[in-house]
Write an enzyme that holds these catalytic residues in place. Structure first.
Site, short mmCIF file in Angstrom:
data_model
loop_
_atom_site.label_atom_id
_atom_site.label_comp_id
_atom_site.label_asym_id
_atom_site.label_seq_id
_atom_site.Cartn_x
_atom_site.Cartn_y
_atom_site.Cartn_z
N LYS A 1 8.00 20.38 52.95
CA LYS A 1 8.18 18.92 52.93
C LYS A 1 8.24 18.38 54.33
O LYS A 1 8.91 18.96 55.19
CB LYS A 1 9.49 18.59 52.20
CG LYS A 1 9.71 17.11 52.01
CD LYS A 1 11.17 16.70 52.10
CE LYS A 1 11.58 16.38 53.53
NZ LYS A 1 12.93 15.82 53.66
N ARG B 1 0.21 -2.59 18.43
CA ARG B 1 -0.23 -1.28 17.92
C ARG B 1 -0.04 -0.14 18.94
O ARG B 1 -0.14 1.02 18.61
CB ARG B 1 -1.71 -1.36 17.49
CG ARG B 1 -1.90 -2.10 16.19
CD ARG B 1 -3.36 -2.43 15.93
NE ARG B 1 -3.81 -3.59 16.71
CZ ARG B 1 -5.06 -4.06 16.71
NH1 ARG B 1 -5.99 -3.46 16.01
NH2 ARG B 1 -5.37 -5.11 17.43
N ALA C 1 -5.16 -11.61 28.67
CA ALA C 1 -4.21 -10.50 28.78
C ALA C 1 -2.84 -10.90 28.23
O ALA C 1 -1.82 -10.43 28.70
CB ALA C 1 -4.08 -10.09 30.24
N GLY D 1 -15.73 -7.78 15.55
CA GLY D 1 -16.40 -8.94 14.99
C GLY D 1 -17.90 -8.65 14.87
O GLY D 1 -18.48 -8.02 15.74
N ARG E 1 4.63 18.92 49.83
CA ARG E 1 5.15 17.56 49.59
C ARG E 1 4.71 16.59 50.68
O ARG E 1 4.14 17.00 51.70
CB ARG E 1 6.67 17.64 49.44
CG ARG E 1 7.05 18.36 48.14
CD ARG E 1 8.53 18.61 48.05
NE ARG E 1 9.28 17.38 48.21
CZ ARG E 1 10.57 17.33 48.48
NH1 ARG E 1 11.27 18.46 48.61
NH2 ARG E 1 11.19 16.18 48.64
N GLY F 1 -1.85 -10.83 24.87
CA GLY F 1 -1.46 -10.22 23.60
C GLY F 1 -0.32 -9.22 23.75
O GLY F 1 -0.13 -8.62 24.81
N GLY G 1 -4.50 -17.04 19.48
CA GLY G 1 -5.87 -16.54 19.32
C GLY G 1 -6.65 -16.55 20.62
O GLY G 1 -6.24 -17.18 21.60
N LYS H 1 0.19 -3.80 26.70
CA LYS H 1 -1.06 -3.07 26.50
C LYS H 1 -1.95 -3.06 27.75
O LYS H 1 -2.49 -2.03 28.13
CB LYS H 1 -1.83 -3.67 25.32
CG LYS H 1 -3.23 -3.09 25.16
CD LYS H 1 -3.82 -3.34 23.80
CE LYS H 1 -4.29 -4.75 23.59
NZ LYS H 1 -5.03 -4.90 22.32
C1 UD1 Z 1 -11.65 -9.30 19.54
C2 UD1 Z 1 -12.76 -10.20 19.00
C3 UD1 Z 1 -13.76 -9.36 18.22
C4 UD1 Z 1 -14.31 -8.29 19.11
C5 UD1 Z 1 -13.18 -7.46 19.75
C6 UD1 Z 1 -13.76 -6.57 20.83
C7 UD1 Z 1 -11.84 -12.42 18.57
C8 UD1 Z 1 -11.34 -13.37 17.54
N1 UD1 Z 1 -12.19 -11.21 18.14
O1 UD1 Z 1 -10.91 -8.77 18.45
O2 UD1 Z 1 -14.81 -10.17 17.75
O3 UD1 Z 1 -15.18 -7.45 18.38
O4 UD1 Z 1 -12.20 -8.30 20.38
O5 UD1 Z 1 -12.79 -5.70 21.39
O6 UD1 Z 1 -11.95 -12.81 19.73
N2 UD1 Z 1 -5.39 -12.37 23.63
C9 UD1 Z 1 -4.76 -13.38 24.36
N3 UD1 Z 1 -4.21 -14.44 23.68
C10 UD1 Z 1 -4.26 -14.55 22.34
C11 UD1 Z 1 -4.89 -13.51 21.60
C12 UD1 Z 1 -5.46 -12.44 22.27
O7 UD1 Z 1 -4.70 -13.32 25.58
O8 UD1 Z 1 -3.73 -15.54 21.83
C13 UD1 Z 1 -5.98 -11.25 24.36
C14 UD1 Z 1 -5.39 -9.89 24.00
O9 UD1 Z 1 -4.32 -9.58 24.87
C15 UD1 Z 1 -6.56 -8.95 24.22
C16 UD1 Z 1 -7.77 -9.82 23.92
O10 UD1 Z 1 -7.34 -11.15 24.01
O11 UD1 Z 1 -6.63 -8.50 25.56
C17 UD1 Z 1 -8.38 -9.55 22.55
O12 UD1 Z 1 -7.44 -9.77 21.54
P1 UD1 Z 1 -7.28 -8.78 20.31
O13 UD1 Z 1 -6.21 -9.32 19.44
O14 UD1 Z 1 -7.17 -7.38 20.77
O15 UD1 Z 1 -8.68 -9.03 19.58
P2 UD1 Z 1 -9.46 -8.04 18.59
O16 UD1 Z 1 -8.83 -8.09 17.25
O17 UD1 Z 1 -9.62 -6.72 19.23
CA CA Z 2 -8.78 -5.76 21.08
#
Ligand code: UD1
Ligand code: CA
Length: 461
Positions: free
Chosen positions: A356, A15, A9, A141, A338, A11, A83, A22
């Site tokens: 209320k 977007r 969680a 993926g 209320r 990221g 990642g 998010k």
């Molecule tokens: C990812 C998968 C993809 C899959 C898709 C499904 C990878 C490389 N790709 O892509 O194969 O089909 O989800 O929905 O795993 N996050 C972190 N730390 C980080 C990066 C991401 O906590 O350093 C968290 C994000 O907050 C998110 C989740 O991991 O909740 C997935 O990351 P996101 O960047 O949305 O991956 P996708 O491009 O959707």
């Molecule tokens: Ca995602």
């Protein structure tokens, strides 16, 4: 053995274009992360959870801590988001050597408890990946298979044109033995398009080491739907609402149009409940037998409980924020109830009435254009149109007490604290500032004068 859940969680969710992270964007009124936390809560196994936070970590962490859960949440800060694989690496020092970890993405909120149970079962001998086949796999993926066996995952951005044709995709969820995770995760590399440590590369690593790789196809597509932007959030919201509506139809609720129904909380129902189009149910709501809710009503408030008894009729455009409504009350149209209100049996609340923090006893009627606040109204009292309980002097709130069977004439102001005792009558247009004793008539208004031969104004030349 305690099953470890690792929720990613961290990221930014760029977007979403939002100040709210998010994973805290609401789906059916509940943050995305909250859905996963509740699903884990309901699994009948010993568990603990590692929450990988990064972007707005304090907000995400405090949300998780507020959810009175029975299992431990260990928040782990991922300072740089390098990642999904890097994210899971942060949890490694916290994992026992034995047992199983289940990796979930907080932006894939609707996986079911049954699916997770099956995933854990199928991962016993090494790992199991949850996959899905999509007509339009764009953005996900892709699963690479050789002789039917999953051997790797390639991200959309790294895929060749041929690989992009593959319709079987990675949902992001997997269950892995901790021993496997601990041996493979440190080997991840970031030599890909995004220069990230992809968790998905774990599959190719496992294949190279000849470890068994199981896959499980997700039963219900909604379980694997990821949310990256507001469009996907809206799509998932509607799909989820349809699923909630469908479950209610199975329970026997009449939903006039299940496509125009929104549940943002929990709804407990008895037999023969009817809900017309465009109603929103929020928080914890209970509807008794034969309750009917007309169109465009909002029933309930987040985190509050609303209990509506048998045979209650809520007419259109009414808002019932929370409280207790006993059997056979009739409310609305255009009423607002209320918090901290208790309507006893057979109470009538009519159009443009706001109530209320009040206790209204059996059979009382408040039919039109009225404000009742901080009041107790006795049974069978009748409150005329346009009555106002003046409960607020600008600093303090005060109570109004109206006795059993009292009759308040239209357009009266009851200046609290004040009491109109049982059987008393207040003449229309009165401003009542002191106690009216039992069965008295109180009139407090300018006397009417009728003037004969009054010279009418004439038009100036
Ligand atoms: C990812 C998968 C993809 C899959 C898709 C499904 C990878 C490389 N790709 O892509 O194969 O089909 O989800 O929905 O795993 N996050 C972190 N730390 C980080 C990066 C991401 O906590 O350093 C968290 C994000 O907050 C998110 C989740 O991991 O909740 C997935 O990351 P996101 O960047 O949305 O991956 P996708 O491009 O959707
Ligand atoms: Ca995602």
């Amino acid at each position: 053995m305690i099953t470890q859940f690792i929720i990613l969680a961290a990221g930014a969710g760029t977007r979403m274009r939002s100040n709210t992270p998010k994973v805290l964007q609401p789906l059916a009124g509940k943050p995305l992360l909250g859905h996963l936390l509740s699903t884990i809560e309901q699994l009948p196994i010993d568990k603990s959870c590692h929450l990988i936070t990064g972007h707005q970590s304090e907000r995400v962490e405090s949300f998780a801590n507020e959810q009175s859960l029975s299992y431990v949440i260990n928040a782990i800060y991922q300072a740089e988001q390098l990642g999904t694989g890097h994210a899971v690496q942060q949890a490694l020092p916290h994992l026992p050597d034995e047992g199983m970890s289940v990796i979930l993405y907080a932006d894939v909120p609707l996986v079911s408890g049954e699916t997770l149970t099956k995933l854990i079962e199928d991962a016993k001998d090494s790992l199991c990946l949850l996959t899905q086949t999509l007509d339009n796999p764009k953005g996900y993926g892709r699963i690479i298979r050789e002789a039917g066996q999953a051997v790797g995952i390639v991200e959309e951005k790294d895929a060749t044109d041929d690989q992009r044709q593959i319709k079987e995709v990675n949902t992001g969820m997997m269950a892995v033995n901790n021993a496997v995770l601990k041996s493979l995760l440190p080997k991840l590399q970031n030599n890909n398009q995004q220069q990230e440590y992809y968790l998905t590369d774990l599959i190719a690593l496992a294949h190279r080491e000849a470890l068994p790789i199981n896959t499980l196809d997700v039963a219900n597509p909604i379980e694997a739907q990821g949310v990256n932007d507001k469009r996907q959030l809206a799509t998932l919201e509607r799909a989820y609402q349809c699923q909630l509506a469908d479950a209610l139809l199975t329970q026997g609720v009449t939903l006039i149009d299940p496509d125009r129904f929104d549940l943002r909380g929990t709804l407990k129902i008895s037999k023969d409940v009817t809900i017309d189009a465009n109603c929103i149910i929020e928080g914890e709501v209970e509807l008794g037998e034969g309750v009917s809710i007309a169109s465009h009503c909002v029933i309930g408030t987040p985190h509050q409980k609303t209990v509506i008894g048998n045979g209650v009729e809520v007419k259109s455009h009414s808002v019932i924020e929370c409280g207790i409504i006993e059997d056979n009350c009739v409310i609305g149209p255009y009423a607002r109830i209320r918090p901290n209100t208790h309507l006893h049996e057979n109470v009538k609340i009519g159009n443009f009435v706001e109530v209320k923090k009040s206790d209204i006893h059996q059979g009382a009627k408040v039919n039109h254009l009225t404000y009742i606040g901080d009041a107790t109204i006795g049974s069978h009292a009748n409150i005329g149109a346009g009555t106002i309980t003046c409960n607020y002097d600008g600093v303090n709130k005060s109570k109004t007490v109206i006795g059993e069977g009292a009759f308040i004439g239209s357009n009266s102001s009851l200046v609290a604290p004040v009491e109109v005792k049982s059987g008393a009558v207040v003449g229309a247009g009165s401003t009542i500032t002191r106690t009216v004793e039992e069965d008295q008539l109180a009139i407090a208004r300018g006397k009417q004068r009728n003037i004969d031969h009054w010279p009418k104004p004439s038009k100036k030349s």
